[in-house]
Each structure stands twice: as structure tokens, then as C-alpha cells.
Scaffold this motif. Structure first.
Motif, PDB file in Angstrom:
ATOM      1  N   GLU A  44      44.415  21.961  34.937  1.00 18.13           N
ATOM      2  CA  GLU A  44      44.648  23.375  35.920  1.00 18.13           C
ATOM      3  C   GLU A  44      43.389  23.874  36.042  1.00 18.13           C
ATOM      4  O   GLU A  44      42.823  24.560  34.796  1.00 18.13           O
ATOM      5  CB  GLU A  44      45.659  24.412  35.305  1.00 18.13           C
ATOM      6  N   GLY A  58      45.027  31.419  36.402  1.00 11.49           N
ATOM      7  CA  GLY A  58      46.182  30.731  37.023  1.00 11.49           C
ATOM      8  C   GLY A  58      45.700  29.751  37.983  1.00 11.49           C
ATOM      9  O   GLY A  58      44.409  29.837  38.580  1.00 11.49           O
ATOM     10  N   THR A  59      46.492  28.715  38.173  1.00  8.74           N
ATOM     11  CA  THR A  59      45.950  27.563  39.082  1.00  8.74           C
ATOM     12  C   THR A  59      46.467  27.767  40.718  1.00  8.74           C
ATOM     13  O   THR A  59      47.651  27.988  40.532  1.00  8.74           O
ATOM     14  CB  THR A  59      46.243  26.181  38.387  1.00  8.74           C
ATOM     15  N   SER A  97      47.125  33.369  32.706  1.00  8.09           N
ATOM     16  CA  SER A  97      48.027  33.855  33.491  1.00  8.09           C
ATOM     17  C   SER A  97      48.840  32.554  34.211  1.00  8.09           C
ATOM     18  O   SER A  97      48.090  31.654  34.367  1.00  8.09           O
ATOM     19  CB  SER A  97      47.493  34.580  34.751  1.00  8.09           C
ATOM     20  N   ASP A 113      42.966  24.730  32.076  1.00 11.33           N
ATOM     21  CA  ASP A 113      44.237  25.021  31.381  1.00 11.33           C
ATOM     22  C   ASP A 113      45.143  23.572  31.421  1.00 11.33           C
ATOM     23  O   ASP A 113      45.894  23.348  32.213  1.00 11.33           O
ATOM     24  CB  ASP A 113      44.913  26.335  32.011  1.00 11.33           C
ATOM     25  N   GLU A 165      40.936  26.871  36.692  1.00 17.31           N
ATOM     26  CA  GLU A 165      41.162  28.103  36.844  1.00 17.31           C
ATOM     27  C   GLU A 165      39.936  29.134  36.795  1.00 17.31           C
ATOM     28  O   GLU A 165      39.408  28.954  35.777  1.00 17.31           O
ATOM     29  CB  GLU A 165      42.359  28.798  35.804  1.00 17.31           C
ATOM     30  N   LYS A 181      51.334  23.855  26.642  1.00 15.00           N
ATOM     31  CA  LYS A 181      49.945  24.475  26.991  1.00 15.00           C
ATOM     32  C   LYS A 181      48.990  24.470  25.805  1.00 15.00           C
ATOM     33  O   LYS A 181      47.737  24.629  26.016  1.00 15.00           O
ATOM     34  CB  LYS A 181      50.448  25.967  27.404  1.00 15.00           C
TER      35      LYS A 181
END
Ligand code: DO4
Ligand code: MG
Length: 278
Positions: free
Chosen positions: A135, A246-247, A72, A156, A137, A174
Motif C-alpha cells: 500500500e 492511507g492508500t 490511517s 503499508d 502511502e 498489518k
């Protein structure tokens, strides 16, 4: 309860005792809407034993089989700001703001299961990228039917220079070898994680702490259920799936990862995922 995937098989952990489970197929084992009840049942007549320690010492594998790993984006305010900052020369001001506010979240496929690296394995930065960050998460384990079964830690790994140059380069920023790390285990809990659960990130370079920060998961803009609902809307996951949420931690613009850095991500209740940058 925690599930560890080791070189020798699955090890369960309950109240700091370890139990080795023989003959379990990973994909079938974890893709079970009644996973917590199954673990409780399996441990009811089992004794902890030295075999489980031997299996743990054989080495941890990433806790994933044939599940896809999705991610995300822009779910925390700090991520929205970070994305706007890195894309300011390519007109990123509006669309990151829009996706942060929109009902539909940003979701992207991050990795297939066999490409994921695990605890104490190396992650990578791309050779054609000049600005790189981890990242940290919270990552959901979701069954094939869309039920959240457990939680693990995800990294991530991201190229900020490539995504910042043009958001259409997101897959290259990514998705590359060594860009996804999961582990060290899966926490299976009948209750959602407490809102105060903290995600912490530390980056160590030549024995010095060069970055640290933390955030609590209640800072996320969306519910986990809402993220899962969008992910499963028009796509099926016969083996279940992992979803990075998500981060909320983005280092300042001056920071970039170096080869040799050690990345430590800690999430309360789950553990610490450690990876060195190759
Ligand atoms: O918009 C790009 C992805 C952002 C992301 O991965 C995150 O917010 O964690
Ligand atoms: Mg991310």
C-alpha cells in the motif's frame, strides 16, 4: 529540503547539493517545530562537499529513530471499495462504509521505529497469508507537539486474505516483520504539498511490469490535519511520530505479490522508495 539518514550520519539536500551534518542525534534533530528554519540556518554557512557523497554511498537507513509509525485506513474511496471486496464473505459491507463516512478516522499502530525497513531493503509477505499487496502511502512526519514537519514515502504491506477473513485480524494483517517500509528521505517544506502531487506504484516481476497505477493526494477524503488531530487526541509522542495517510491504490482482486517482486513507490517532490519482496 531533504533529510537523508545514512549509515554515517545525517545528510541534507538542497537544490541537489549534499551537506553532511556532524554529531546530530536523530530523535532530537527531527523533533523540532522549527525544523525548516533550523535546516535553513544550518546550511547558511555550510559548503557542499565530498564527505556528504561518501556518507550517501555508505547506505541509506530508514528515516526514523524512536518514533512510532501509525497508519490511517479507508481514507480514499478506492480503499473503501477494496476492503468491502475482500471482506464480502465476512460482512464487511457496512463497517468500511461507515468508517469512510464517519468523523472519526481509522487509525492503527503499524510499527515501532527500529522495526521499519528502508529504501532497497526487503519487505515481507506472511507465510500464512495467501493474498498480499503493498500500500503506497504519503507519510507525515509530525513533531511531539503535533505539527506536520515533513513528508516521506511509506509502504503499508498488507495481507488481504487475513483482514478479509475477519476485520478483527487487522493487527495480524498489518503488523509483522518486514511489513513497514519508509524512505528514501524526508522532504521538509514550509508549504503543504501541492494538491496535484501524484503517488505512483509500479510492481516488477522478472523484469516485466505486472502492475502500475497512480493517484493524486487530493483524492483523500480527510485532511492531514484532521488525521493528526485524532492521532494526538489522547496519546502523546515524545519523539514525534510518522503517520501513513492511507492508500488510494488497490490492485484488482486477481493480483497478489510474489516473492522476488520489486515494489517502486514514487511521490513527486520526495523521490522513489524501492523494496524487493523477500
Ligand atoms: O481497514 C483497513 C486498513 C486500510 C488501509 O490500510 C488503507 O486504507 O490504507
Ligand atoms: Mg494502508
Amino acid at each position: 529540503m531533504k533529510i537523508h539518514k545514512t549509515q554515517k550520519g545525517i545528510v541534507l539536500e538542497k537544490n541537489q547539493e549534499l551537506y553532511a551534518l556532524n554529531d546530530q542525534d536523530w530523535d532530537r534533530f527531527i523533533n523540532d517545530d522549527d525544523l525548516y528554519q533550523k535546516l535553513t540556518y544550518l546550511l547558511a554557512d555550510k559548503e557542499p562537499g565530498p564527505e556528504a557523497h561518501d556518507w550517501m554511498n555508505s547506505g541509506l537507513l530508514p528515516p526514523v529513530g524512536n518514533q512510532e509509525v501509525w497508519a490511517s485506513g479507508v481514507t480514499y474511496y478506492r480503499s473503501k471499495l477494496g476492503r468491502q471486496e475482500e471482506s464480502k464473505d465476512s460482512g464487511g459491507g457496512t463497517f468500511y462504509e461507515k468508517v469512510y463516512l464517519a468523523e472519526r478516522p481509522e487509525l492503527f499502530m503499524k510499527s515501532t521505529g527500529p522495526r521499519v525497513v528502508g529504501h532497497l531493503q526487503n519487505v515481507r509477505i506472511r507465510k500464512d497469508s495467501t493474498w498480499n499487496v503493498p500500500e503506497p502511502e504519503l507519510t507525515l512526519l509530525i513533531s511531539g507537539s503535533g505539527k506536520i514537519l515533513g513528508y516521506t514515502i511509506g509502504n503499508d504491506m498488507s495481507s488481504r486474505s487475513i483482514e478479509g477473513e475477519n476485520p478483527l485480524y487487522l493487527p495480524q494483517a498489518k503488523v509483522y516483520d518486514g511489513a513497514t517500509s519508509l524512505g528514501p528521505c524526508i522532504l521538509v517544506s514550509p508549504e503543504p504539498l501541492p494538491a496535484s502531487t501524484t503517488i505512483g506504484l509500479e510492481i516488477i516481476r522478472e523484469s516485466s511490469l505486472v502492475f502500475s497505477d497512480s493517484i493524486t493526494i487530493d483524492q483523500i477524503k480527510r485532511s492531514f490535519k484532521q488525521l493528526v488531530e485524532f492521532l494526538y487526541r489522547e496519546y502523546s509522542f515524545p519523539h514525534g511520530a510518522f503517520l501513513m495517510t492511507g492508500t488510494g491504490i488497490v490492485p484488482d482482486q486477481s493480483f497478489t505479490l510474489h516473492s522476488g517482486d520489486s515494489i517502486k513507490i514514487h511521490i513527486e517532490g520526495i523521490g522513489t522508495l524501492i523494496n524487493a519482496v523477500e
